[in-house]
Design a protein around this motif. Sequence first.
Motif, PDB file in Angstrom:
ATOM      1  N   ASP A   1       0.831  -1.213   0.000  1.00 53.87           N
ATOM      2  CA  ASP A   1       0.000   0.000   0.000  1.00 53.87           C
ATOM      3  C   ASP A   1       0.862   1.259   0.000  1.00 53.87           C
ATOM      4  O   ASP A   1       0.532   2.240  -0.674  1.00 53.87           O
TER       5      ASP A   1
ATOM      6  N   CYS B   1       2.116   1.573  -3.537  1.00 54.18           N
ATOM      7  CA  CYS B   1       1.037   2.059  -4.409  1.00 54.18           C
ATOM      8  C   CYS B   1       0.823   3.557  -4.213  1.00 54.18           C
ATOM      9  O   CYS B   1       0.715   4.309  -5.189  1.00 54.18           O
TER      10      CYS B   1
ATOM     11  N   LEU C   1      -0.793   4.989  -7.307  1.00 51.94           N
ATOM     12  CA  LEU C   1      -1.692   3.882  -7.626  1.00 51.94           C
ATOM     13  C   LEU C   1      -2.640   3.694  -6.448  1.00 51.94           C
ATOM     14  O   LEU C   1      -2.369   4.172  -5.341  1.00 51.94           O
TER      15      LEU C   1
ATOM     16  N   PRO D   1      -4.105   1.925  -3.375  1.00 51.51           N
ATOM     17  CA  PRO D   1      -3.770   0.864  -2.412  1.00 51.51           C
ATOM     18  C   PRO D   1      -4.913  -0.148  -2.321  1.00 51.51           C
ATOM     19  O   PRO D   1      -6.078   0.211  -2.484  1.00 51.51           O
TER      20      PRO D   1
ATOM     21  N   ASN E   1      -3.178  -8.363  -7.946  1.00 54.41           N
ATOM     22  CA  ASN E   1      -4.503  -7.789  -7.720  1.00 54.41           C
ATOM     23  C   ASN E   1      -5.585  -8.608  -8.419  1.00 54.41           C
ATOM     24  O   ASN E   1      -6.756  -8.279  -8.367  1.00 54.41           O
TER      25      ASN E   1
ATOM     26  N   ILE F   1      -5.858  -1.075  -9.368  1.00 53.46           N
ATOM     27  CA  ILE F   1      -4.859  -0.182  -8.770  1.00 53.46           C
ATOM     28  C   ILE F   1      -4.726   1.113  -9.568  1.00 53.46           C
ATOM     29  O   ILE F   1      -3.970   1.996  -9.184  1.00 53.46           O
TER      30      ILE F   1
ATOM     31  N   TYR G   1       3.156  -3.668 -13.389  1.00 59.62           N
ATOM     32  CA  TYR G   1       1.731  -3.532 -13.657  1.00 59.62           C
ATOM     33  C   TYR G   1       1.509  -3.096 -15.099  1.00 59.62           C
ATOM     34  O   TYR G   1       2.369  -2.476 -15.731  1.00 59.62           O
TER      35      TYR G   1
END
Length: 152
Positions: A41, A44, A49, A51, A110, A126, A147
Amino acid sequence: MNKTELYKSSGMDSFFEGGSFVLEISNSNIKTESDIFNLLDTICTNEKLNPLNENWNKLSYEDCKELLLNTLNFDLAFTICESMTRDKAIYFLNHILSFINKDECRCFTNSYGNPWKSAQYSFNSITESTFDMAIVFLDSNKLVFTYKTGED
């Protein structure tokens, strides 16, 4: 945490929207899954991004490796369309995984399910994109975060 950018430096940005980087995490406190989720988190948030809190899905190394290969190889929205050749996807996969000790690796995504294997697939986003896939490999020293985003 010392960051090494992979996405542009390796040329992945020529094939898809997203990001890929390695973080030195040897001084991080990651004893429990909750510690890992907190670290993810923070990452992110730092990368702008979304979390996911406790909503990361833990996978085996082999399952996460296969998911990353397919993510690199194919489009997220149109899953039968290639983003790059299989050989190029394998090249990037090997480059990404070269930073991690697979024998002590923990893996998260994710995604729930693999869209290239089953219609039973969902994900916690995300990004603000229609589709995204985040895949994380971490060992005691390094974390690799990749990602990809997609639109239909």
